[in-house]
Motif scaffolding. Structure first.
Motif, PDB file in Angstrom:
ATOM      1  N   SER A  51       0.743  -0.927   0.036  1.00 15.74           N
ATOM      2  CA  SER A  51      -0.149   0.046   0.186  1.00 15.74           C
ATOM      3  C   SER A  51       0.989   1.185  -0.152  1.00 15.74           C
ATOM      4  O   SER A  51       1.951   1.292   0.664  1.00 15.74           O
ATOM      5  CB  SER A  51      -0.539  -0.120   1.096  1.00 15.74           C
ATOM      6  OG  SER A  51      -1.587   1.102   1.349  1.00 15.74           O
ATOM      7  N   ILE A  57       3.494   5.563  -4.817  1.00 13.20           N
ATOM      8  CA  ILE A  57       3.040   4.675  -5.555  1.00 13.20           C
ATOM      9  C   ILE A  57       4.032   4.243  -6.432  1.00 13.20           C
ATOM     10  O   ILE A  57       4.103   2.889  -6.855  1.00 13.20           O
ATOM     11  CB  ILE A  57       1.910   5.404  -6.458  1.00 13.20           C
ATOM     12  CG1 ILE A  57       1.083   5.535  -5.339  1.00 13.20           C
ATOM     13  CG2 ILE A  57       1.525   4.339  -7.526  1.00 13.20           C
ATOM     14  CD1 ILE A  57      -0.314   6.308  -5.971  1.00 13.20           C
ATOM     15  N   VAL A  61       4.696   0.015  -7.106  1.00 12.45           N
ATOM     16  CA  VAL A  61       4.747  -0.850  -8.613  1.00 12.45           C
ATOM     17  C   VAL A  61       6.003  -1.301  -8.777  1.00 12.45           C
ATOM     18  O   VAL A  61       6.018  -2.681  -9.289  1.00 12.45           O
ATOM     19  CB  VAL A  61       4.236   0.338  -9.443  1.00 12.45           C
ATOM     20  CG1 VAL A  61       4.480  -0.506 -10.909  1.00 12.45           C
ATOM     21  CG2 VAL A  61       2.846   0.922  -9.240  1.00 12.45           C
ATOM     22  N   ILE A  78      -5.674  -5.282  -7.522  1.00 17.24           N
ATOM     23  CA  ILE A  78      -5.179  -3.993  -7.717  1.00 17.24           C
ATOM     24  C   ILE A  78      -6.172  -2.893  -7.363  1.00 17.24           C
ATOM     25  O   ILE A  78      -7.062  -2.975  -8.330  1.00 17.24           O
ATOM     26  CB  ILE A  78      -4.260  -3.566  -9.034  1.00 17.24           C
ATOM     27  CG1 ILE A  78      -3.122  -4.569  -9.208  1.00 17.24           C
ATOM     28  CG2 ILE A  78      -3.691  -1.976  -8.812  1.00 17.24           C
ATOM     29  CD1 ILE A  78      -2.534  -4.085 -10.562  1.00 17.24           C
ATOM     30  N   THR A  80      -7.185   1.293  -6.823  1.00 17.87           N
ATOM     31  CA  THR A  80      -6.491   2.574  -6.487  1.00 17.87           C
ATOM     32  C   THR A  80      -7.917   3.578  -6.018  1.00 17.87           C
ATOM     33  O   THR A  80      -8.948   3.193  -6.289  1.00 17.87           O
ATOM     34  CB  THR A  80      -6.348   3.313  -8.098  1.00 17.87           C
ATOM     35  OG1 THR A  80      -7.488   3.114  -8.884  1.00 17.87           O
ATOM     36  CG2 THR A  80      -5.282   2.414  -8.416  1.00 17.87           C
ATOM     37  N   SER A  81      -7.304   4.374  -5.345  1.00 14.87           N
ATOM     38  CA  SER A  81      -8.473   5.564  -4.894  1.00 14.87           C
ATOM     39  C   SER A  81      -7.841   6.802  -4.401  1.00 14.87           C
ATOM     40  O   SER A  81      -6.549   6.852  -4.762  1.00 14.87           O
ATOM     41  CB  SER A  81      -9.150   5.043  -3.491  1.00 14.87           C
ATOM     42  OG  SER A  81      -7.899   4.571  -2.683  1.00 14.87           O
ATOM     43  N   ALA A  97      -3.476  10.304  -4.196  1.00 18.18           N
ATOM     44  CA  ALA A  97      -3.561   9.034  -4.750  1.00 18.18           C
ATOM     45  C   ALA A  97      -3.194   7.822  -3.887  1.00 18.18           C
ATOM     46  O   ALA A  97      -2.259   8.209  -3.203  1.00 18.18           O
ATOM     47  CB  ALA A  97      -2.869   8.983  -5.990  1.00 18.18           C
ATOM     48  N   LYS A  98      -3.957   6.925  -3.997  1.00 21.79           N
ATOM     49  CA  LYS A  98      -3.641   5.576  -3.059  1.00 21.79           C
ATOM     50  C   LYS A  98      -3.765   4.410  -3.953  1.00 21.79           C
ATOM     51  O   LYS A  98      -4.614   4.366  -4.935  1.00 21.79           O
ATOM     52  CB  LYS A  98      -4.507   5.491  -1.900  1.00 21.79           C
ATOM     53  CG  LYS A  98      -4.223   4.311  -1.216  1.00 21.79           C
ATOM     54  CD  LYS A  98      -5.254   4.166   0.085  1.00 21.79           C
ATOM     55  CE  LYS A  98      -4.863   2.936   1.031  1.00 21.79           C
ATOM     56  NZ  LYS A  98      -5.766   2.910   2.159  1.00 21.79           N
ATOM     57  N   ILE A  99      -2.572   3.581  -3.749  1.00 26.38           N
ATOM     58  CA  ILE A  99      -2.722   2.222  -4.634  1.00 26.38           C
ATOM     59  C   ILE A  99      -2.448   0.993  -3.666  1.00 26.38           C
ATOM     60  O   ILE A  99      -1.898   1.278  -2.513  1.00 26.38           O
ATOM     61  CB  ILE A  99      -1.589   2.295  -5.499  1.00 26.38           C
ATOM     62  CG1 ILE A  99      -1.949   1.082  -6.543  1.00 26.38           C
ATOM     63  CG2 ILE A  99      -0.308   2.085  -5.020  1.00 26.38           C
ATOM     64  CD1 ILE A  99      -1.189   0.963  -7.662  1.00 26.38           C
ATOM     65  N   GLU A 100      -3.172  -0.160  -3.785  1.00 31.91           N
ATOM     66  CA  GLU A 100      -3.041  -1.326  -2.991  1.00 31.91           C
ATOM     67  C   GLU A 100      -3.053  -2.428  -4.050  1.00 31.91           C
ATOM     68  O   GLU A 100      -3.839  -2.489  -4.580  1.00 31.91           O
ATOM     69  CB  GLU A 100      -4.375  -1.519  -1.948  1.00 31.91           C
ATOM     70  CG  GLU A 100      -4.501  -0.368  -0.998  1.00 31.91           C
ATOM     71  CD  GLU A 100      -5.742  -0.310  -0.312  1.00 31.91           C
ATOM     72  OE1 GLU A 100      -5.527  -1.015   1.020  1.00 31.91           O
ATOM     73  OE2 GLU A 100      -6.664  -0.086  -0.770  1.00 31.91           O
ATOM     74  N   ILE A 101      -1.911  -3.038  -3.845  1.00 29.28           N
ATOM     75  CA  ILE A 101      -1.580  -4.241  -4.687  1.00 29.28           C
ATOM     76  C   ILE A 101      -1.657  -5.461  -3.864  1.00 29.28           C
ATOM     77  O   ILE A 101      -0.833  -5.453  -2.760  1.00 29.28           O
ATOM     78  CB  ILE A 101      -0.446  -4.214  -5.646  1.00 29.28           C
ATOM     79  CG1 ILE A 101      -0.431  -2.809  -6.291  1.00 29.28           C
ATOM     80  CG2 ILE A 101       0.035  -5.331  -6.438  1.00 29.28           C
ATOM     81  CD1 ILE A 101       1.022  -2.391  -7.281  1.00 29.28           C
TER      82      ILE A 101
END
Length: 130
Positions: A51, A57, A61, A78, A80-81, A97-101
């Motif tokens: 996260s 971000i 990745v 994946i 995104t929010s 921006a937020k990413i969770e993988i």
């Protein structure tokens, strides 16, 4: 490897039910600290959730791609929010921006990890003999 163990024991986990989440910062730790930590989490929990917010971000990745390209992980999800946060300098709300993988272990994860451990051991023994 001691850094990884320290990171696992000292990690601040915000959600008690998310023991396999790593919140990545691009300023606090080097890239391969997170790669090794993700490997350890996958060994323990069979999957890991990476996260990050904003500029971190790209780091998340990159970590995911390293694990995938080495045959250790597969992408499961994946997300995104955007997250509302307060700007420290101005005190006004900003959106980040937020990413969770979510990554899972590949079928040959354990074999690859065992082979890597054997290589490290052989390299260590080679140094002692010379």
């Amino acid at each position: 490897m001691e850094d990884v163990i320290d990171g696992v024991t000292n990690l601040n986990i915000t959600d008690s039910h998310k023991k396999n989440r790593i919140q990545v910062s691009n300023t606090k730790k080097p890239l391969f600290f997170y790669v090794n930590l993700a490997k350890r989490y996958m060994q323990q929990h069979n999957e890991v959730e990476l996260s990050a917010l904003g500029m971190a971000i790209a780091t998340v990745v990159t970590i995911a791609e390293i694990l995938k390209n080495n045959g250790l992980a597969v992408e499961k999800k994946i997300m995104t929010s955007t997250v509302d946060m307060k700007d420290e300098s101005r005190g006004r709300p900003v959106q980040k921006a937020k990413i969770e993988i979510l990554l899972g272990k590949t079928e040959n994860f354990d074999e690859l990890m065992a082979a890597a451990a054997e290589e490290r051991e052989a390299a260590g023994n080679g140094e002692e003999q010379s």
